[in-house]
Design a protein around this motif. Structure first.
Motif, PDB file in Angstrom:
ATOM      1  N   ALA A   1       7.945  -8.819   2.585  1.00 16.33           N
ATOM      2  CA  ALA A   1       8.109  -7.623   1.398  1.00 16.33           C
ATOM      3  C   ALA A   1       8.235  -5.960   1.433  1.00 16.33           C
ATOM      4  O   ALA A   1       9.495  -5.167   1.322  1.00 16.33           O
ATOM      5  CB  ALA A   1       7.277  -8.191   0.067  1.00 16.33           C
ATOM      6  N   GLN A   2       6.804  -5.527   1.962  1.00 16.21           N
ATOM      7  CA  GLN A   2       6.793  -4.536   2.429  1.00 16.21           C
ATOM      8  C   GLN A   2       5.713  -4.467   3.947  1.00 16.21           C
ATOM      9  O   GLN A   2       4.866  -4.795   3.828  1.00 16.21           O
ATOM     10  CB  GLN A   2       6.308  -3.563   1.138  1.00 16.21           C
ATOM     11  CG  GLN A   2       6.443  -2.467   1.543  1.00 16.21           C
ATOM     12  CD  GLN A   2       7.254  -1.684   1.312  1.00 16.21           C
ATOM     13  OE1 GLN A   2       7.537  -0.139   1.750  1.00 16.21           O
ATOM     14  NE2 GLN A   2       8.410  -2.270   0.458  1.00 16.21           N
ATOM     15  N   VAL A   3       6.077  -3.270   5.176  1.00 16.13           N
ATOM     16  CA  VAL A   3       5.914  -3.313   5.968  1.00 16.13           C
ATOM     17  C   VAL A   3       5.470  -1.322   5.746  1.00 16.13           C
ATOM     18  O   VAL A   3       6.322  -0.710   6.031  1.00 16.13           O
ATOM     19  CB  VAL A   3       6.269  -3.371   7.206  1.00 16.13           C
ATOM     20  CG1 VAL A   3       4.919  -3.040   8.364  1.00 16.13           C
ATOM     21  CG2 VAL A   3       6.611  -4.824   7.567  1.00 16.13           C
ATOM     22  N   GLN A   4       3.677  -1.629   5.153  1.00 16.07           N
ATOM     23  CA  GLN A   4       3.436   0.160   5.486  1.00 16.07           C
ATOM     24  C   GLN A   4       2.625   0.456   6.609  1.00 16.07           C
ATOM     25  O   GLN A   4       1.730  -0.574   7.363  1.00 16.07           O
ATOM     26  CB  GLN A   4       3.028   0.298   4.462  1.00 16.07           C
ATOM     27  CG  GLN A   4       3.593   0.267   2.902  1.00 16.07           C
ATOM     28  CD  GLN A   4       4.489   1.958   3.546  1.00 16.07           C
ATOM     29  OE1 GLN A   4       4.452   3.181   3.500  1.00 16.07           O
ATOM     30  NE2 GLN A   4       5.668   1.126   2.436  1.00 16.07           N
TER      31      GLN A   4
ATOM     32  N   ALA B   1       0.739   2.247  -3.176  1.00 17.00           N
ATOM     33  CA  ALA B   1       1.869   2.526  -4.294  1.00 17.00           C
ATOM     34  C   ALA B   1       3.428   1.520  -3.536  1.00 17.00           C
ATOM     35  O   ALA B   1       3.697   0.901  -4.833  1.00 17.00           O
ATOM     36  CB  ALA B   1       2.400   4.091  -4.763  1.00 17.00           C
ATOM     37  N   ALA B   2       3.333   2.041  -2.700  1.00 15.66           N
ATOM     38  CA  ALA B   2       5.048   1.101  -2.541  1.00 15.66           C
ATOM     39  C   ALA B   2       4.588  -0.163  -2.410  1.00 15.66           C
ATOM     40  O   ALA B   2       5.782  -0.790  -2.450  1.00 15.66           O
ATOM     41  CB  ALA B   2       5.366   1.919  -1.056  1.00 15.66           C
ATOM     42  N   MET B   3       3.315  -1.109  -1.944  1.00 11.96           N
ATOM     43  CA  MET B   3       3.504  -2.679  -2.083  1.00 11.96           C
ATOM     44  C   MET B   3       2.744  -2.971  -3.340  1.00 11.96           C
ATOM     45  O   MET B   3       3.686  -4.187  -3.466  1.00 11.96           O
ATOM     46  CB  MET B   3       2.306  -2.220  -0.775  1.00 11.96           C
ATOM     47  CG  MET B   3       2.750  -1.551   0.220  1.00 11.96           C
ATOM     48  SD  MET B   3       0.805  -2.098   1.667  1.00 11.96           S
ATOM     49  CE  MET B   3       0.518  -4.222   1.794  1.00 11.96           C
ATOM     50  N   ARG B   4       3.048  -1.844  -4.049  1.00 12.81           N
ATOM     51  CA  ARG B   4       2.180  -2.620  -4.907  1.00 12.81           C
ATOM     52  C   ARG B   4       4.205  -3.064  -6.298  1.00 12.81           C
ATOM     53  O   ARG B   4       4.416  -3.324  -6.792  1.00 12.81           O
ATOM     54  CB  ARG B   4       1.220  -1.283  -6.496  1.00 12.81           C
ATOM     55  CG  ARG B   4       1.146  -1.946  -7.353  1.00 12.81           C
ATOM     56  CD  ARG B   4       0.573  -1.309  -8.104  1.00 12.81           C
ATOM     57  NE  ARG B   4      -0.236  -1.596 -10.019  1.00 12.81           N
ATOM     58  CZ  ARG B   4      -0.444  -0.976 -11.089  1.00 12.81           C
ATOM     59  NH1 ARG B   4      -0.729  -0.161 -10.690  1.00 12.81           N
ATOM     60  NH2 ARG B   4      -0.409  -1.831 -11.849  1.00 12.81           N
ATOM     61  N   ALA B   5       4.757  -1.561  -5.733  1.00 11.89           N
ATOM     62  CA  ALA B   5       6.049  -1.246  -6.128  1.00 11.89           C
ATOM     63  C   ALA B   5       6.706  -2.883  -5.618  1.00 11.89           C
ATOM     64  O   ALA B   5       7.683  -3.230  -6.504  1.00 11.89           O
ATOM     65  CB  ALA B   5       6.644  -0.412  -6.242  1.00 11.89           C
ATOM     66  N   ALA B   6       6.740  -3.565  -4.892  1.00 14.90           N
ATOM     67  CA  ALA B   6       7.337  -4.508  -4.249  1.00 14.90           C
ATOM     68  C   ALA B   6       6.626  -5.565  -4.247  1.00 14.90           C
ATOM     69  O   ALA B   6       7.089  -7.176  -4.064  1.00 14.90           O
ATOM     70  CB  ALA B   6       7.660  -4.444  -2.459  1.00 14.90           C
ATOM     71  N   GLY B   7       5.903  -5.488  -5.148  1.00 15.60           N
ATOM     72  CA  GLY B   7       5.612  -6.489  -6.217  1.00 15.60           C
ATOM     73  C   GLY B   7       4.491  -7.958  -4.664  1.00 15.60           C
ATOM     74  O   GLY B   7       4.540  -9.413  -4.569  1.00 15.60           O
ATOM     75  N   CYS B   8       3.401  -7.216  -3.825  1.00 14.71           N
ATOM     76  CA  CYS B   8       2.718  -7.798  -2.802  1.00 14.71           C
ATOM     77  C   CYS B   8       1.567  -8.336  -3.589  1.00 14.71           C
ATOM     78  O   CYS B   8       0.968  -7.861  -4.534  1.00 14.71           O
ATOM     79  CB  CYS B   8       2.407  -6.517  -2.518  1.00 14.71           C
ATOM     80  SG  CYS B   8       3.656  -5.390  -1.157  1.00 14.71           S
ATOM     81  N   GLU B   9       1.680  -9.879  -2.822  1.00 16.78           N
ATOM     82  CA  GLU B   9       0.617 -10.472  -3.458  1.00 16.78           C
ATOM     83  C   GLU B   9      -0.214 -11.029  -2.785  1.00 16.78           C
ATOM     84  O   GLU B   9      -1.689 -11.088  -3.029  1.00 16.78           O
ATOM     85  CB  GLU B   9       1.095 -11.960  -4.346  1.00 16.78           C
ATOM     86  CG  GLU B   9       2.110 -11.454  -5.698  1.00 16.78           C
ATOM     87  CD  GLU B   9       3.241 -13.020  -5.841  1.00 16.78           C
ATOM     88  OE1 GLU B   9       2.681 -13.668  -6.986  1.00 16.78           O
ATOM     89  OE2 GLU B   9       3.373 -13.603  -5.109  1.00 16.78           O
ATOM     90  N   VAL B  10       0.102 -10.954  -1.232  1.00 17.91           N
ATOM     91  CA  VAL B  10      -1.251 -11.238  -0.760  1.00 17.91           C
ATOM     92  C   VAL B  10      -0.788  -9.904   0.963  1.00 17.91           C
ATOM     93  O   VAL B  10       0.459  -9.970   1.615  1.00 17.91           O
ATOM     94  CB  VAL B  10      -0.652 -12.586   0.485  1.00 17.91           C
ATOM     95  CG1 VAL B  10      -1.171 -12.489   2.069  1.00 17.91           C
ATOM     96  CG2 VAL B  10      -1.214 -13.531  -0.723  1.00 17.91           C
TER      97      VAL B  10
END
Length: 419
Positions: free
Chosen positions: A207-210, A224-233
């Motif tokens: 979902a997101q790579v930072q 913040a970007a990872m949280r907005a993407a709904g990251c669970e793991v």
């Protein structure tokens, strides 16, 4: 007036004297660098100061303590080990100076456990050109495993790709429907972790790579970007300081995803130092990988604790302590196998023989065609303030992750290898 016989005799004496002078002034065949009848001298570059010093500075101190223990027990094949440590502050320019001094001034037999991908990459060609054994590099880069290009170079850590794949596989096995994201250092370390994750999870499904830079002081934007993407793991390719920063930043956001962290950034005692009183709660449940006997019930762990107390001034005992002593043991094992009169060539042959086991959760697999370190890692979790293996072990081979059984190498002869 001299007779012909007298002249001939005089000429013969002059010739003999000349030959004797040449014999006296002609340089002797050089001995093996770093080897005397009683000692073996090796060297390393380590970040004793600078941004990577926290935690990592303890590695070489632990290795030195292990060698002191070996030396007190008579050494290896009758020789004590002298370990020269140069501080490079995790700066490639300083690494070049340090390694040049070790090779050209200190005349070391080998460079052992030089730490860091960017730092050691800066001296890789030089050490190879000089014909110096470049053993057990403290980095999970795949660059070290190129026997045709770098015949004297060997890795030690599990490759970053292996760790990323194992963390991803465990995440998929444990939470198959979870939204997975990746945070990694913006270099080969983070790239390797991501590559491993992508072996298990299609890149389109991450979902997101930072990324972050090693001198960054804030991860708010990335988190913040990872949280907005709904990251669970969240799978992290971070060093300890940035692991702690990520968890603390998420806590400030009142966000509690699952954290899966590479071995380079998941040492529990080190993370506690960063996080302080909040540490135990923030770290509870953290998942990581490792391949060395850091678990409390290991005989190796008990021996290393004893050595730490006796030869390392009772320094804090962490995963980096275990790492430093383990790599020291592996060098001693290689030296023992190199024979009574070790040379650079016999040292390389010993590592490539396939007979070195190390002391990990599985035996090492060095050969003339494989210069990588550990290719199998175990999953460790933090539960009730204890970080330990939970029983799942993964191997990565030809792009395929397989669950395998651990096969810990037993402790023998008090942890001092015999030739």
């Amino acid at each position: 007036m001299r007779s012909p016989a007298t002249t001939s005799a005089l000429a013969a004496l002059v010739a003999a004297a000349s030959l004797a002078l040449v014999a006296c002034t002609e340089p002797e065949e050089p001995d093996t660098p770093g080897v005397t009848p009683t000692t073996v001298t090796i060297g390393t570059h380590q970040p004793l100061t600078g941004p990577a010093a926290a935690g990592y500075a303890a590695i070489s101190a632990a290795t030195s303590a292990y060698f002191e223990y070996v030396n007190a027990g008579g050494g290896v094949n009758g020789r004590t080990i002298e370990y020269l440590i140069k501080d490079d502050a995790y700066d490639p320019t300083a690494t070049q100076q340090a390694v040049t001094e070790l090779v050209e001034q200190d005349d070391v037999l080998a460079i052992v456990n030089g730490l860091g991908t960017p730092t050691h990459s800066s001296v890789l060609d030089y050490v190879d050109d000089e014909g110096v054994p470049d053993l057990f590099i403290s980095s999970g880069s795949r660059v070290w495993n190129q026997p045709d290009l770098y015949p004297n170079t060997f890795g030690y850590n599990a490759e970053y790709v292996t760790e990323g794949a194992a963390l991803a596989q465990y995440a998929v096995d444990r939470r198959p429907d979870a939204v997975v994201c990746v945070l990694g250092q913006d270099d080969e370390y983070g790239e390797g972790i991501l590559e491993g994750v992508e072996i298990v999870i299609d890149s389109n499904e991450i979902a997101q790579v930072q990324t972050y830079l090693s001198w960054d002081e804030d991860l708010t934007g990335q988190l913040a970007a990872m949280r907005a993407a709904g990251c669970e793991v969240n799978i992290l390719g971070t060093i300890n300081g940035f692991t702690a920063m990520a968890l603390a930043t998420a806590a400030q956001m009142e966000w509690s995803p699952d954290w899966y962290v590479s071995s380079s950034g998941a040492d529990y005692p080190t993370l506690l130092e960063y996080l302080g009183e909040a540490g135990p709660a923030l770290l509870e449940g953290l998942v990581s990988v490792n391949y060395l006997p850091f678990n409390a019930d290991s005989e190796w762990n008990a021996l290393f604790r004893q050595i730490n107390e006796e030869y390392n001034d009772g320094a804090p005992f962490t995963g980096n302590t275990v790492f430093g002593m383990s790599v020291g043991y592996l060098f001693a094992e290689a030296l023992a196998a190199a024979g009574d009169e070790p040379t650079r060539e016999s040292l390389i042959a010993a590592v490539e023989s396939g007979e070195l086991l190390g002391n990990g959760i599985v035996p090492l697999g060095f050969s003339d065609s494989n210069h990588a370190g550990y290719q199998t890692v175990g999953i460790a979790t933090i539960e009730d303030g204890v970080q330990d293996y939970e029983g799942t072990t993964y191997n990565l081979n030809v792009g395929e992750v397989t669950e395998v059984d651990a096969a810990p190498v037993p402790l023998e002869n008090g942890g001092i290898p015999q030739g």
